[in-house]
Write an enzyme that holds these catalytic residues in place. Structure first.
Site, PDB file in Angstrom:
ATOM      1  N   SER A   1       2.127  -4.463  -9.854  1.00 15.21           N
ATOM      2  CA  SER A   1       2.234  -4.451  -8.180  1.00 15.21           C
ATOM      3  C   SER A   1       3.519  -4.240  -8.676  1.00 15.21           C
ATOM      4  CB  SER A   1       2.681  -5.821  -7.616  1.00 15.21           C
ATOM      5  OG  SER A   1       3.425  -5.995  -9.305  1.00 15.21           O
TER       6      SER A   1
ATOM      7  N   LYS B   1      12.707  -3.366  -7.884  1.00 20.65           N
ATOM      8  CA  LYS B   1      11.708  -4.045  -6.923  1.00 20.65           C
ATOM      9  C   LYS B   1      11.848  -4.758  -5.806  1.00 20.65           C
ATOM     10  CE  LYS B   1       7.338  -5.934  -7.905  1.00 20.65           C
ATOM     11  NZ  LYS B   1       6.328  -6.600  -9.123  1.00 20.65           N
TER      12      LYS B   1
ATOM     13  N   SER C   1       2.306  -5.888 -14.359  1.00 22.60           N
ATOM     14  CA  SER C   1       3.110  -5.209 -13.375  1.00 22.60           C
ATOM     15  C   SER C   1       3.754  -3.880 -13.608  1.00 22.60           C
ATOM     16  CB  SER C   1       3.552  -6.613 -12.190  1.00 22.60           C
ATOM     17  OG  SER C   1       2.387  -6.829 -11.431  1.00 22.60           O
TER      18      SER C   1
END
Lengths: 488, 492
Positions: free
Chosen positions: A155, A80, A179
């Protein structure tokens, strides 16, 4: 072997059997990526030269000591874009960090590099990890491999999509209020949020420091366990990192749930659940009962306070954490004649609307005269929520519930921020209490994946894997692939 | 109190109420939250920084244990309580020298509380309460093209100082005059240097002082409107700024005006305080607990260990030296002004130098040489051991006073072995009665007038004759013997 959709365990076995090489695995990952990512937008950057170097390194490690090389050696992974990787763009999905290349590598990432993992790139996410759909990325939304018109959750949507689309078997995300678990649920993969403090946050671009935690996405519980172990453990550079030794989730995988006491929190099964989600989770509970677990309904009465508590604490911390983005030392700067104007324009143009909203919310909540009514009260409720978990865990070994109240929704359909926040109602309390939680596939609703959440007491991360693996072994949902992968 | 200040005479209807906030950089090896050096002044601009003290994304603070211990040491020296539980908080504000946009500080649960510092002001004993001693991090520094930020055409930021451990010592509003405030600061500085936590440099800002000043009519118990005075970087500036501020506030009230709660800066060139920021413009720091640092539990064991390692503090040491060595209160205070001086004094005495001689030389010639060469005794060529040797040669009569004085000056600058030099150069004192008698007789013969004067009752004439004898003896004659020989021969 067919690599698209293969698990890391399968790849590791093939590598040791001499049936494949790190280079071949990387080539397959790249092929899948270039075939699908035009539609998904899961990656913000490719780390080609690093991947090449890690391939060589992994090949060397495997040749020198195939038994000693860890399970991630030679395995393609994705990171990420909130995880710092020295010399590579790290944007946190934000314009304000568009040009930022950190001179340091996050501890978790360094452990992966040292283990011989092969990072193919940085994945898309909601700006500064704020969001539940990855629509808040400054660099475009991410498609759900099950239906590219739908969101992958957020997210960490890019990391979820990268695994769900079979580009990489393992990716890493961060979970502040759900997330990792929510996008895992919405894309039909496994996503694990460790106990707060288990994985070092050093080099993780902070959203809400007391809640953020790095964790893996994988196709199987076993892969997730291995991926977690690779990054877990004490780090002297993170003062909130837990010094206790990591309990072994891999050996816990074989323990089964016979005699395990599972609690079903009443409040998590209430109104707001999509019927298909309720049905799949109920079926999953029945499966676990069939495996010998005892099932007990329990109550966590403050659950409905979780969202409002979270939306005080997380924005308060983020308003402070994001103060450093002023364009002076790094990142994007909008030059104006005066310093004040430069600061205002840099931040005004650099941050998207959700980030702005949370910075303003947090600034307000911490303001003189409001602190007691908001921040202090929220901290008290946070303690209350944690105590409720503690008391429930005196009676049960783990909790089982849905991860997300709904399946993946169509992009652009949720405009009201409050409605969007409801997506995390069932994951947020786990962050507030600092507990380990996993989401794993438990079937489909409206032909879209449903996630089953397993929650355990603090530092009992292994137990989460134990329960999840028992369920996974008894069902075939984890083997279900997004149609886009099958059509390869 | 006999305090007479510019602002308030003894007959003033007003009383000043003053509290000081002192910031002291700690003499740790590394910065507060990273491993950069805390000695930041010698590095090129922005050459003493790392991702942590630059506030880069994703980095985290790690507490400097030495800084915590130094703060506890200070708190104990000030007789503070050390709560079992302390935490750090973020103080949020934007300023270019604050890279994270917040300062890690301590808000509602500081490392220590409720202490005091005793001192003497204008010969009266005084005590000032210490509200708290807490630990935080220093900011970077700004170099403006212009005097103030608002008028600067450009500003350069140097983050070498960013993250240096900074201790804040907040006093109670117990001080009642500029004299008292200055004396408090003098004693606090001495204490901090004594316990080795700060270098006491007000000019360079490793020690900084802000003053909260208000005035009220005598007999009134409520506090007046408080003004915070900043930018005072010497004892003199502290004294002048507080005096000015007291006078200004009294004048405003006497003219029927009202005071504003504000921050004012001392401007040395104007000899005045100037308004910087009103209460309405005050920052809202939005303090909240620092989530990157777990609360700190200072165990009793640690606190007691630090307490047991505290050196004897200046006031106690002065009292002991006065008692033990028969020194005057004044001399004892002077000899204990710094820990180094006091240690040197006790080393001299331990090495066999008499208490009186050691005191006289240390406060006299040694102090003058230290001043002249900007080198303390310890750092000088002679050193404490060398000085002890020299003074023992003096005391056992091997050399005389003037020789010792000359040798000390030489050794202080260039170093060397006193005993060896005395032997090599034949500087040993002439105590040979027969040899000196010959010189004395020659001098008497050559100075008939002076002899006449002495016999006629002019005692000071003897001094001239002693000088002549010393000169003839190459400065090495034993003065007492010369004296007695002269008297003997002149009365014969």
């Amino acid at each position: 072997m067919s690599c698209a959709g293969a698990t890391a365990a399968e790849m590791a076995a093939s590598l040791r059997a001499g049936q494949t090489t790190p280079r071949q695995l990387l080539d397959h990952a790249r092929a899948q990526l270039s075939r699908l990512d035009g539609r998904l937008n899961a990656f913000l950057a490719h780390t080609d030269d690093l991947a090449d170097r890690q391939c060589e390194r992994a090949a060397g490690m495997l040749a020198d000591d195939p038994a000693g090389a860890g399970p991630l050696c030679g395995i393609p992974i994705a990171l990420k874009d909130v995880l710092c990787l020295a010399g590579y763009p790290t944007t946190a999905g934000s314009r304000i960090l568009e040009d930022f290349r950190p001179p340091y590598t996050a501890t978790a990432v360094q452990r992966l590099l040292d283990a011989g993992a092969v990072p193919v790139g940085k994945t898309n996410c909601d700006e500064f990890a704020m969001g539940s759909s990855t629509e808040n990325s400054a660099f475009g939304a991410v498609g759900n491999p099950w239906d590219v018109e739908r969101v992958p959750g957020g997210s960490s949507g890019g990391s979820a999509a990268a695994v769900a689309s079979g580009m990489v078997p393992i990716s890493y995300g961060t979970d502040t209020g759900g997330s990792i678990r929510q996008p895992a649920a919405l894309t039909g993969v496994v996503g694990f949020k460790p106990t707060y403090g288990r994985v070092s946050r050093y080099g993780l671009i902070a959203f809400a420091s007391s809640l953020d935690q790095i964790g893996p996405f994988a196709q199987t519980v076993e892969d997730a366990a291995v991926a977690y172990v690779a990054v877990a453990g004490h780090d002297p550079r993170d003062s909130t990192s837990v010094p206790d030794p990591v309990d072994d989730p891999v050996s816990a995988l074989q323990l089964g749930v016979d005699g395990i006491r599972l609690g079903i929190p009443r409040e998590y099964m209430g109104a707001g659940l999509e019927p298909g989600v309720r049905d799949r989770v109920s079926e999953a509970i029945a499966v676990l009962e069939g495996l010998g677990a005892s099932i007990e309904e329990v109550s966590l009465p403050s659950t409905d306070l979780g969202l409002s508590t979270y939306y005080i604490i997380a924005p308060a911390e983020c308003s402070s954490n994001l103060a450093r983005y002023d364009g002076v030392r790094f990142g994007r700067r909008v030059e104006r004649p005066s310093l004040t104007e430069t600061l205002l324009r840099t931040r005004g143009e650099g941050f998207g609307p959700e980030v702005e909203r949370r910075v303003m919310l947090g600034t307000y909540a911490l303001s003189s005269g409001y602190y007691d009514a908001y921040y202090r009260r929220a901290q008290k409720v946070r303690t209350l929520i944690a105590r409720e978990f503690d008391s429930v865990f005196e009676r049960v070994d783990a909790l089982v519930c849905p991860t997300s109240p709904k399946v993946a929704f169509t992009m652009g359909t949720i405009q009201d921020p409050l409605e969007m926040y409801l997506n995390d109602a069932l994951t947020i309390p786990v962050n507030l209490a600092g507990l380990p939680g996993i989401s794993l596939p438990c079937g489909l609703s409206r032909e879209l994946p449903v996630g089953l959440q397993v929650i355990a007491p603090r530092l009992r991360d292994a137990r989460v894997f134990q329960v999840a693996r028992a369920y996974e072994q008894a069902t075939q949902w984890h083997a279900l692939r997004a149609p886009m992968v099958a059509s390869a | 109190m006999t305090t007479q200040t510019v602002g308030l005479g003894v007959d003033s209807a007003y009383e000043a109420v003053i509290g000081l906030e002192v910031h002291a950089q700690l003499l740790t090896r590394s910065k507060m939250f990273c491993s950069c050096s805390a000695a930041y002044t010698n590095a090129p601009a922005n050459g003493n920084c790392c991702p942590v003290c630059l506030g880069m994304p994703g980095v985290l603070p790690v507490m400097n244990r030495q800084a915590v211990e130094m703060t506890v040491r200070t708190a104990l020296a000030l007789d503070c309580e050390i709560p079992a539980f302390t935490k750090f908080d973020r103080k949020n504000y934007f300023y270019p020298d604050l890279p994270k946009g917040y300062q890690i500080s301590q808000y509602d649960l500081p490392m220590s509380l409720r202490g005091h510092l005793d001192f003497t002001v204008n010969e009266e004993r005084a005590r000032c309460g210490i509200t708290r001693v807490h630990l935080e991090e220093d900011t970077g520094t700004m170099h403006h093209a212009g005097d103030v930020l608002q008028e600067a055409t450009s500003s350069l930021v140097d983050l070498n100082r960013s993250g240096v451990p900074l201790m804040e010592i907040v006093s109670e509003p117990d001080l009642r005059s500029a004299d008292a405030a200055r004396e408090y600061l003098v004693r606090l500085r001495q204490l901090l240097m004594y316990i080795g936590v700060n270098d006491g440099n007000l000019e360079q800002g490793s020690l900084r002082c802000d003053a909260n000043v208000s005035v009220r009519k005598f007999g009134v118990s409520e506090l007046g409107t408080k003004v915070e005075v900043k930018n005072m970087n010497s004892f003199r500036a502290v004294h002048r700024a507080i005096d000015f501020e007291i006078a200004r506030q009294v004048a405003v009230l006497e003219q029927g005006g009202a005071l504003l709660q504000e921050t004012r800066g001392w401007v040395e060139t104007r000899a005045a305080t100037v308004s910087q920021r009103s209460k309405e413009m005050a920052h809202d720091y939005r303090y909240f607990p620092e989530p990157d640092l777990p609360p700190l539990q200072l165990g009793r064991e640690l606190v007691e260990r630090i307490r047991s390692e505290l050196p004897e503090l200046p006031e106690a040491r002065a009292a002991r030296l006065a008692e033990q060595y028969g020194l005057s209160t004044y001399d004892a205070a002077l000899l204990t002004a710094s820990r180094e001086d006091a240690d040197a004094y006790e080393e001299l005495v331990d090495a066999g130098v008499s208490a009186k001689v050691a005191a006289n030389w240390q406060m006299g010639d040694v102090a003058a040489l230290a001043n002249q060469h900007h080198r303390s005794l310890v750092d000088s060529g002679v050193g404490v051991v060398g000085l002890a040797t020299l003074l023992r040669l003096l005391e056992d009569g091997t050399i005389n006073g003037p020789t010792a004085k000359e040798l000390l000056a030489e050794l202080y600058e260039h170093g060397g072995d006193a005993a060896l030099l005395v032997r090599e150069r034949g500087l040993g004192q002439v105590s040979d009665r027969a040899a000196l008698t010959v010189i004395v007789d020659e001098v008497i013969a050559a100075n008939a007038q002076a002899c006449e004067d002495f016999r006629g009752g002019k005692a000071q004439a003897l001094g001239r004759l002693v000088g002549q004898v010393m000169k003839a003896a190459g400065g090495r004659a034993e003065p007492a013997l010369v004296n007695s020989l002269l008297r003997e021969r002149l009365s014969a």
